[in-house]
Design a protein around this motif. Structure first.
Motif, PDB file in Angstrom:
ATOM      1  N   SER A 130     113.939  61.321  19.313  1.00  0.00           N
ATOM      2  CA  SER A 130     112.805  60.900  19.211  1.00  0.00           C
ATOM      3  C   SER A 130     111.413  61.636  18.348  1.00  0.00           C
ATOM      4  O   SER A 130     110.068  61.417  19.620  1.00  0.00           O
ATOM      5  N   ALA A 135     107.761  62.744  17.098  1.00  0.00           N
ATOM      6  CA  ALA A 135     106.835  62.152  16.882  1.00  0.00           C
ATOM      7  C   ALA A 135     105.831  63.233  16.082  1.00  0.00           C
ATOM      8  O   ALA A 135     105.399  64.305  16.957  1.00  0.00           O
ATOM      9  N   PHE A 179     107.404  59.291  12.825  1.00  0.00           N
ATOM     10  CA  PHE A 179     108.303  59.090  13.725  1.00  0.00           C
ATOM     11  C   PHE A 179     109.294  58.556  13.116  1.00  0.00           C
ATOM     12  O   PHE A 179     109.969  58.557  12.110  1.00  0.00           O
ATOM     13  N   SER A 203     108.158  55.866   8.928  1.00  0.00           N
ATOM     14  CA  SER A 203     109.569  55.768   9.485  1.00  0.00           C
ATOM     15  C   SER A 203     110.644  56.787   9.055  1.00  0.00           C
ATOM     16  O   SER A 203     111.485  56.385   8.057  1.00  0.00           O
ATOM     17  N   TYR A 253     103.845  50.324  17.907  1.00  0.00           N
ATOM     18  CA  TYR A 253     105.213  51.115  17.412  1.00  0.00           C
ATOM     19  C   TYR A 253     106.318  51.175  18.376  1.00  0.00           C
ATOM     20  O   TYR A 253     107.888  51.622  18.105  1.00  0.00           O
ATOM     21  N   ALA A 263     108.073  54.049  20.016  1.00  0.00           N
ATOM     22  CA  ALA A 263     107.924  55.183  19.584  1.00  0.00           C
ATOM     23  C   ALA A 263     106.906  55.528  20.337  1.00  0.00           C
ATOM     24  O   ALA A 263     106.306  56.473  20.156  1.00  0.00           O
ATOM     25  N   ASP A 269     105.989  58.478  22.371  1.00  0.00           N
ATOM     26  CA  ASP A 269     106.440  59.712  21.866  1.00  0.00           C
ATOM     27  C   ASP A 269     105.017  60.383  20.639  1.00  0.00           C
ATOM     28  O   ASP A 269     104.717  60.741  20.375  1.00  0.00           O
ATOM     29  N   VAL A 270     104.450  58.978  19.862  1.00  0.00           N
ATOM     30  CA  VAL A 270     103.363  59.136  18.994  1.00  0.00           C
ATOM     31  C   VAL A 270     102.203  58.716  20.135  1.00  0.00           C
ATOM     32  O   VAL A 270     101.748  59.884  19.446  1.00  0.00           O
ATOM     33  N   SER A 324     102.027  63.156  20.120  1.00  0.00           N
ATOM     34  CA  SER A 324     101.563  63.724  19.093  1.00  0.00           C
ATOM     35  C   SER A 324     100.486  63.955  18.984  1.00  0.00           C
ATOM     36  O   SER A 324      99.564  64.322  18.543  1.00  0.00           O
TER      37      SER A 324
END
Length: 202
Positions: A9, A11, A26, A40, A145, A148, A151-152, A155
């Motif tokens: 995963s 990102a 991502f 994505s 998201y 995700a 993780d986004v 980032s």
């Protein structure tokens, strides 16, 4: 550019040059989620070993070509975590080389505790707190998201941390006679250097 790198995963958040806008990319193993967003990448669970490394490597390369970042920051390895250390190390190694050797972009590595400290104020905050902390600090909501989102958010936090460091470095360069201690006290990690081909610290 901030990258939260992982086997399943990854990102990426890219800051636009002339304004405060940003672009998110991502990877996800959920096909229905990937179909909702243009930036994505669906990562099938049966894509393993070298095939998976090649897929992630190729997509990140495409993003680097498209976005042309001046600097990149990545979350460094979490050495205390339990998981696929060798595979994660392989991915981290090829992405670092891609950034530094092929694209010749200065690379910054931040420890997970440093990122959490920057975003939440506590270096030992659980990963789940990052999403809420970023919303409170920057008024940016990544809940759309879904799986995700964490993780986004990571980032994005890495990207904001890099932007802050670059701004501080620029201010110190312009300010004559400023003590280095005043600079490093603001963000202690700033006394470290970026990784480049010349630094030979890969």
């Amino acid at each position: 550019m901030g990258i939260d790198l992982s086997l399943n995963s990854t990102a990426i958040t890219c800051k636009e040059t002339h304004d405060s806008n940003f672009v998110v990319y991502f990877f996800t193993q959920t096909k229905s989620l990937a179909s909702k967003f243009d930036n994505s990448f669906y990562l099938p669970k049966n894509l393993v070993n070298l095939s998976r490394l090649d897929f992630v490597y190729s997509k990140i390369k495409e993003i680097l070509i498209k976005e042309e970042p001046e600097y990149v920051a990545i979350e460094d390895y979490s050495y205390g975590s339990i998981g696929q250390h060798f595979s994660i190390g392989e991915l981290g190694g090829i992405i670092k080389l891609l950034i530094v050797k092929e694209f010749e972009i200065p690379l910054r590595l931040y420890k997970p505790t440093q990122i959490k400290q920057f975003v939440t104020g506590k270096g030992n905050s659980p990963k789940s707190i990052m999403l809420t902390a970023i919303y409170k600090k920057y008024k940016v909501d990544f809940s759309k998201y879904e799986t995700a989102a964490d993780d986004v958010a990571d980032s994005y936090g890495i990207m904001r941390m890099l932007s802050t460091e670059l701004k501080l470095r620029e201010e110190v360069t312009k300010a004559k006679g400023v003590e280095k201690s005043l600079f490093t006290s603001e963000l202690g990690y700033c006394n470290q250097n970026f990784i480049t081909l010349r630094s030979n610290k890969l």
